[in-house]
Design a protein around this motif. Structure first.
Motif, PDB file in Angstrom:
ATOM      1  N   LEU A 108      30.427 -38.595 -25.557  1.00  0.00           N
ATOM      2  CA  LEU A 108      29.377 -39.610 -25.599  1.00  0.00           C
ATOM      3  C   LEU A 108      29.601 -40.616 -26.715  1.00  0.00           C
ATOM      4  CD1 LEU A 108      26.231 -37.439 -24.842  1.00  0.00           C
ATOM      5  CD2 LEU A 108      27.359 -39.078 -23.326  1.00  0.00           C
ATOM      6  N   LEU A 146      32.156 -42.971 -25.426  1.00  0.00           N
ATOM      7  CA  LEU A 146      31.529 -43.872 -24.466  1.00  0.00           C
ATOM      8  C   LEU A 146      30.730 -44.951 -25.182  1.00  0.00           C
ATOM      9  CD1 LEU A 146      30.702 -44.689 -21.567  1.00  0.00           C
ATOM     10  CD2 LEU A 146      28.819 -43.057 -21.786  1.00  0.00           C
ATOM     11  N   LYS A 147      29.960 -44.549 -26.188  1.00  0.00           N
ATOM     12  CA  LYS A 147      29.143 -45.506 -26.939  1.00  0.00           C
ATOM     13  C   LYS A 147      30.015 -46.533 -27.643  1.00  0.00           C
ATOM     14  CE  LYS A 147      25.202 -45.597 -30.054  1.00  0.00           C
ATOM     15  NZ  LYS A 147      24.236 -44.757 -30.770  1.00  0.00           N
ATOM     16  N   THR A 188      31.504 -48.861 -25.053  1.00  0.00           N
ATOM     17  CA  THR A 188      30.466 -49.738 -24.515  1.00  0.00           C
ATOM     18  C   THR A 188      30.146 -50.858 -25.493  1.00  0.00           C
ATOM     19  OG1 THR A 188      29.515 -47.922 -23.248  1.00  0.00           O
ATOM     20  CG2 THR A 188      28.104 -49.817 -23.632  1.00  0.00           C
ATOM     21  N   ASN A 236      22.416 -44.633 -19.990  1.00  0.00           N
ATOM     22  CA  ASN A 236      22.929 -43.353 -19.501  1.00  0.00           C
ATOM     23  C   ASN A 236      23.439 -42.481 -20.638  1.00  0.00           C
ATOM     24  OD1 ASN A 236      22.348 -43.841 -16.829  1.00  0.00           O
ATOM     25  ND2 ASN A 236      24.366 -44.631 -16.347  1.00  0.00           N
ATOM     26  N   GLU A 237      24.078 -43.103 -21.610  1.00  0.00           N
ATOM     27  CA  GLU A 237      24.573 -42.343 -22.769  1.00  0.00           C
ATOM     28  C   GLU A 237      23.407 -41.707 -23.508  1.00  0.00           C
ATOM     29  OE1 GLU A 237      25.202 -41.946 -27.037  1.00  0.00           O
ATOM     30  OE2 GLU A 237      24.293 -43.732 -26.196  1.00  0.00           O
ATOM     31  N   GLU A 238      22.348 -42.471 -23.721  1.00  0.00           N
ATOM     32  CA  GLU A 238      21.178 -41.951 -24.432  1.00  0.00           C
ATOM     33  C   GLU A 238      20.477 -40.868 -23.613  1.00  0.00           C
ATOM     34  OE1 GLU A 238      18.581 -41.016 -27.232  1.00  0.00           O
ATOM     35  OE2 GLU A 238      20.326 -42.296 -27.516  1.00  0.00           O
ATOM     36  N   THR A 250      21.807 -38.877 -21.450  1.00  0.00           N
ATOM     37  CA  THR A 250      22.657 -37.689 -21.466  1.00  0.00           C
ATOM     38  C   THR A 250      22.494 -36.932 -22.777  1.00  0.00           C
ATOM     39  OG1 THR A 250      24.239 -38.761 -19.989  1.00  0.00           O
ATOM     40  CG2 THR A 250      25.026 -36.842 -21.215  1.00  0.00           C
ATOM     41  N   ARG A 251      22.460 -37.663 -23.889  1.00  0.00           N
ATOM     42  CA  ARG A 251      22.235 -37.008 -25.192  1.00  0.00           C
ATOM     43  C   ARG A 251      20.906 -36.247 -25.194  1.00  0.00           C
ATOM     44  NH1 ARG A 251      25.696 -38.392 -29.282  1.00  0.00           N
ATOM     45  NH2 ARG A 251      26.873 -40.317 -28.953  1.00  0.00           N
TER      46      ARG A 251
END
Length: 90
Positions: free
Chosen positions: A16, A19-20, A23, A67-69, A71-72
């Motif tokens: 993640l 990904l962040k 992004t 989506n990243e947030e 998922t966290r």
């Protein structure tokens, strides 16, 4: 197949974070106008397409961030739930 689900939080957090980072560096801007002194209809259409692509790329970037947030939060919920359940299993 066992009924156990293993969450490797560190692996997920690393993915993640990657990904962040990717992004945040995603470039979504395109030239606003390539017209100059050109008055061809094709240039106008290309400018319109560039604006549409830029808007779509911005939306995609925003979705990646959301989506990243999410998922966290989901991973943290699973970890917290697992801890609570382990107390009752003792």
């Amino acid at each position: 197949m066992s009924g156990e689900m293993k969450v490797k939080k560190n692996d997920i957090e690393q993915a993640l974070s990657k990904l962040k980072s990717s992004t945040s560096t995603l470039q979504t801007s395109l030239p606003q106008s390539i017209q100059g002194n050109n008055v061809l209809d094709l240039v106008t259409e290309l400018n319109n397409l560039n604006r549409a692509i830029e808007e779509m790329a911005q939306s995609y970037k925003q979705l990646l961030i959301q989506n990243e947030e999410a998922t966290r939060q989901s991973v943290q919920f699973i970890v917290d739930t697992d801890k609570k359940l382990s107390i009752y299993a003792k």
